[in-house]
Design a protein around this motif. Structure first.
Motif, PDB file in Angstrom:
ATOM      1  N   UNK A 287       0.789  -1.225   0.000  1.00 18.68           N
ATOM      2  CA  UNK A 287       0.000   0.000   0.000  1.00 18.68           C
ATOM      3  C   UNK A 287       0.818   1.271   0.000  1.00 18.68           C
ATOM      4  N   UNK A 288       2.117   1.142  -0.087  1.00 19.76           N
ATOM      5  CA  UNK A 288       2.979   2.320  -0.111  1.00 19.76           C
ATOM      6  C   UNK A 288       3.767   2.367  -1.414  1.00 19.76           C
ATOM      7  N   UNK A 289       4.338   3.532  -1.686  1.00 19.84           N
ATOM      8  CA  UNK A 289       5.187   3.702  -2.861  1.00 19.84           C
ATOM      9  C   UNK A 289       6.388   4.558  -2.459  1.00 19.84           C
ATOM     10  N   UNK A 290       7.368   4.596  -3.311  1.00 17.70           N
ATOM     11  CA  UNK A 290       8.533   5.450  -3.056  1.00 17.70           C
ATOM     12  C   UNK A 290       9.154   5.883  -4.366  1.00 17.70           C
ATOM     13  N   UNK A 291       9.965   6.921  -4.300  1.00 15.40           N
ATOM     14  CA  UNK A 291      10.762   7.332  -5.450  1.00 15.40           C
ATOM     15  C   UNK A 291      12.121   7.803  -4.957  1.00 15.40           C
ATOM     16  N   UNK A 292      13.112   7.686  -5.821  1.00 16.57           N
ATOM     17  CA  UNK A 292      14.488   8.098  -5.529  1.00 16.57           C
ATOM     18  C   UNK A 292      14.868   9.185  -6.521  1.00 16.57           C
ATOM     19  N   UNK A 293      15.385  10.278  -6.019  1.00 23.79           N
ATOM     20  CA  UNK A 293      15.794  11.381  -6.890  1.00 23.79           C
ATOM     21  C   UNK A 293      17.082  11.992  -6.360  1.00 23.79           C
ATOM     22  N   UNK A 294      17.812  12.658  -7.221  1.00 24.82           N
ATOM     23  CA  UNK A 294      19.026  13.347  -6.821  1.00 24.82           C
ATOM     24  C   UNK A 294      18.694  14.718  -6.266  1.00 24.82           C
ATOM     25  N   UNK A 295      19.482  15.158  -5.300  1.00 25.17           N
ATOM     26  CA  UNK A 295      19.411  16.534  -4.827  1.00 25.17           C
ATOM     27  C   UNK A 295      20.109  17.405  -5.879  1.00 25.17           C
ATOM     28  N   UNK A 296      19.531  18.545  -6.212  1.00 23.53           N
ATOM     29  CA  UNK A 296      20.077  19.434  -7.234  1.00 23.53           C
ATOM     30  C   UNK A 296      20.365  18.661  -8.527  1.00 23.53           C
ATOM     31  N   UNK A 297      19.356  18.102  -9.166  1.00 22.60           N
ATOM     32  CA  UNK A 297      19.578  17.269 -10.351  1.00 22.60           C
ATOM     33  C   UNK A 297      20.209  18.010 -11.526  1.00 22.60           C
ATOM     34  N   UNK A 298      20.100  19.344 -11.539  1.00 19.18           N
ATOM     35  CA  UNK A 298      20.687  20.123 -12.630  1.00 19.18           C
ATOM     36  C   UNK A 298      22.141  20.501 -12.356  1.00 19.18           C
ATOM     37  N   UNK A 299      22.661  20.084 -11.203  1.00 13.26           N
ATOM     38  CA  UNK A 299      24.033  20.391 -10.831  1.00 13.26           C
ATOM     39  C   UNK A 299      24.962  19.267 -11.283  1.00 13.26           C
ATOM     40  N   UNK A 300      26.120  19.609 -11.871  1.00  7.05           N
ATOM     41  CA  UNK A 300      27.053  18.543 -12.268  1.00  7.05           C
ATOM     42  C   UNK A 300      27.690  17.886 -11.046  1.00  7.05           C
ATOM     43  N   UNK A 301      27.543  16.590 -10.933  1.00  8.67           N
ATOM     44  CA  UNK A 301      28.142  15.861  -9.817  1.00  8.67           C
ATOM     45  C   UNK A 301      29.505  15.322 -10.224  1.00  8.67           C
ATOM     46  N   UNK A 302      30.461  15.297  -9.294  1.00  5.86           N
ATOM     47  CA  UNK A 302      31.750  14.665  -9.603  1.00  5.86           C
ATOM     48  C   UNK A 302      31.599  13.147  -9.644  1.00  5.86           C
ATOM     49  N   UNK A 303      31.834  12.575 -10.806  1.00  7.02           N
ATOM     50  CA  UNK A 303      31.744  11.130 -10.960  1.00  7.02           C
ATOM     51  C   UNK A 303      33.057  10.474 -10.542  1.00  7.02           C
ATOM     52  N   UNK A 304      33.005   9.185 -10.278  1.00  6.63           N
ATOM     53  CA  UNK A 304      34.230   8.427 -10.010  1.00  6.63           C
ATOM     54  C   UNK A 304      35.090   8.417 -11.275  1.00  6.63           C
ATOM     55  N   UNK A 305      36.415   8.458 -11.087  1.00  8.74           N
ATOM     56  CA  UNK A 305      37.291   8.420 -12.254  1.00  8.74           C
ATOM     57  C   UNK A 305      38.594   7.706 -11.896  1.00  8.74           C
ATOM     58  N   UNK A 306      39.286   7.272 -12.937  1.00  9.63           N
ATOM     59  CA  UNK A 306      40.608   6.684 -12.764  1.00  9.63           C
ATOM     60  C   UNK A 306      41.447   6.952 -14.003  1.00  9.63           C
ATOM     61  N   UNK A 307      42.658   7.476 -13.802  1.00 12.37           N
ATOM     62  CA  UNK A 307      43.621   7.699 -14.874  1.00 12.37           C
ATOM     63  C   UNK A 307      44.663   6.586 -14.841  1.00 12.37           C
ATOM     64  N   UNK A 308      45.080   6.143 -15.996  1.00 11.22           N
ATOM     65  CA  UNK A 308      46.100   5.104 -16.110  1.00 11.22           C
ATOM     66  C   UNK A 308      47.382   5.545 -15.405  1.00 11.22           C
ATOM     67  N   UNK A 309      47.859   4.726 -14.487  1.00 14.06           N
ATOM     68  CA  UNK A 309      49.089   5.038 -13.743  1.00 14.06           C
ATOM     69  C   UNK A 309      50.294   5.202 -14.668  1.00 14.06           C
ATOM     70  N   UNK A 310      50.236   4.569 -15.829  1.00 14.59           N
ATOM     71  CA  UNK A 310      51.374   4.623 -16.751  1.00 14.59           C
ATOM     72  C   UNK A 310      51.311   5.814 -17.703  1.00 14.59           C
TER      73      UNK A 310
END
Length: 386
Positions: A287-310
């Motif tokens: 009998x319940x529902x939910x939704x998930x949303x981002x705070x400040x969805x129009x703001x660019x978020x820093x994503x995870x990243x990795x640069x090649x060590x070499x």
């Protein structure tokens, strides 16, 4: 002797830390623009508030970008020597001392002093790293290069990866009723308990799903089954605030759980809400529902990243500074540049020491000798690559 050769790192750093930039960066931005002008470099301020200046030897060769930010977290903490004296020793304190006006002083010195044989060098300084990162988001769309050095306190280590960071809300929808007869409603706050338990199990379930899709045996797993990135380890999902209800005698129809997500590759902020929502719905009372949303969805978020060590940039800077190659301990604007070219995070100071937090704390400090060493290492790296 040129103006660049006489640039006083310590004097600039002192004035920068003395200049508050937690509510407004206008005064700090003026200081940076004026300092560049004094050394013969005309800076521009783009529509997002970024300060940009370039030096070009010729159109051939690589393009390197030196980036950091001029804003700080509140409150302002005055500049002073660590022992409280008026004469600054090697260790100096103040808001932004290491995050990130120490790195700014080092990168500015390298920008002014490096001798270019080929290519182009750009200084790109953002205004809102500590809040919305709209400046870096704009640079992501308008700037392209062959390598980026992002100034943050890394203890002079070369950091090639960082977890992403974004915030969101889980909103649980129930049905209001009088508290004298709670069965007439659906208590959204009561549903928060199983939903938060489900949030704890999200990454474990994702690991099981990934194993099944890869054809592995889906044996029972404990919390250590959370998918781990080789460099960055496991992601985290942390409920940080909860609110709901309108009156003490009313069954609450809505409850909101705010969370902090620290992601690892290949997860992105775009895909995460839908995946989390699908997982949490399995735990909802009937009998319940939910939704998930981002705070400040129009703001660019820093994503995870990795640069090649070499990568050449990584190895060159590591050779010049003598530091370790490792991940960075916090989210950073480097995430906006890493998809374009090899990106490293580097600078004087530390996020924390054996006593606790340094950056963002009242005891924020940096060693001036480290600022000078960072400037030397970046200058030498620029000269080797350009």
């Amino acid at each position: 002797m040129t103006d660049a050769e006489t640039f006083d790192i310590d004097a600039f750093h002192r004035e920068a830390v003395q200049t508050p930039s937690h509510d407004s960066v206008d005064e700090m931005r003026d200081l940076l623009v004026d300092t560049l002008a004094d050394d013969g470099h005309e800076a521009t301020v783009d529509e997002a508030g970024n300060v940009l200046a370039s030096r070009e030897a010729n159109e051939d060769g690589s393009h390197l970008v030196l980036n950091t930010h001029i804003d700080t977290v509140p409150p302002h903490v005055p500049y002073e020597a660590a022992d409280g004296s008026s004469t600054a020793g090697d260790v100096v304190r103040g808001r932004g001392a290491c995050d990130a006006k120490g790195p700014l002083a080092a990168l500015l010195a390298a920008f002014l002093r490096a001798e270019l044989s080929t290519g182009r060098l750009t200084l790109a300084v953002t205004p809102d790293e500590e809040t919305h990162q709209s400046g870096a988001g704009h640079l992501e769309e308008t700037l392209s290069a062959d390598g980026y050095v992002v100034g943050e306190p890394t203890d002079l280590d070369v950091c090639t990866a960082a977890r992403g960071q974004f915030e969101g809300r889980v909103t649980i929808h129930g049905e209001s009723a009088h508290a004298s007869d709670p069965a007439d409603g659906a208590n959204a706050i009561r549903a928060a308990a199983p939903i938060m338990q489900a949030m704890e199990s999200y990454d474990e379930r994702e690991a099981l799903s990934a194993a099944e899709s890869d054809g592995e045996h889906s044996e029972p797993r404990d919390a250590t089954a959370t998918p781990a990135h080789e460099t960055l380890g496991r992601p985290t999902l942390t409920p940080s605030m909860i609110e709901g209800g309108e009156a003490p005698n009313q069954v609450p129809a809505e409850c909101t759980i705010t969370f902090d997500r620290r992601s690892v590759p290949p997860e992105t902020s775009d895909e995460f809400p839908e995946r989390l929502e699908a997982h949490l719905r399995q735990w909802l009372p009937e009998g319940m529902s939910l939704d998930v949303s981002l705070v400040r969805p129009d703001t660019p978020f820093p994503e995870a990243f990795e640069t090649d060590r070499e990568a050449t940039l990584v190895q060159t800077l590591a050779t010049e500074c003598g530091g370790a190659i490792r991940p960075f301990g916090a989210a950073t604007e480097a995430a906006h540049f890493a998809p374009d070219a090899p990106t490293v995070v580097f600078g004087p100071g530390v996020l924390a020491d054996e006593e606790g937090a340094v950056a963002h704390s009242d005891r924020e400090y940096v060693r001036r000798s480290e600022i000078h060493e960072a400037a030397r290492a970046v200058e030498a790296t620029v000269e080797r690559l350009l």
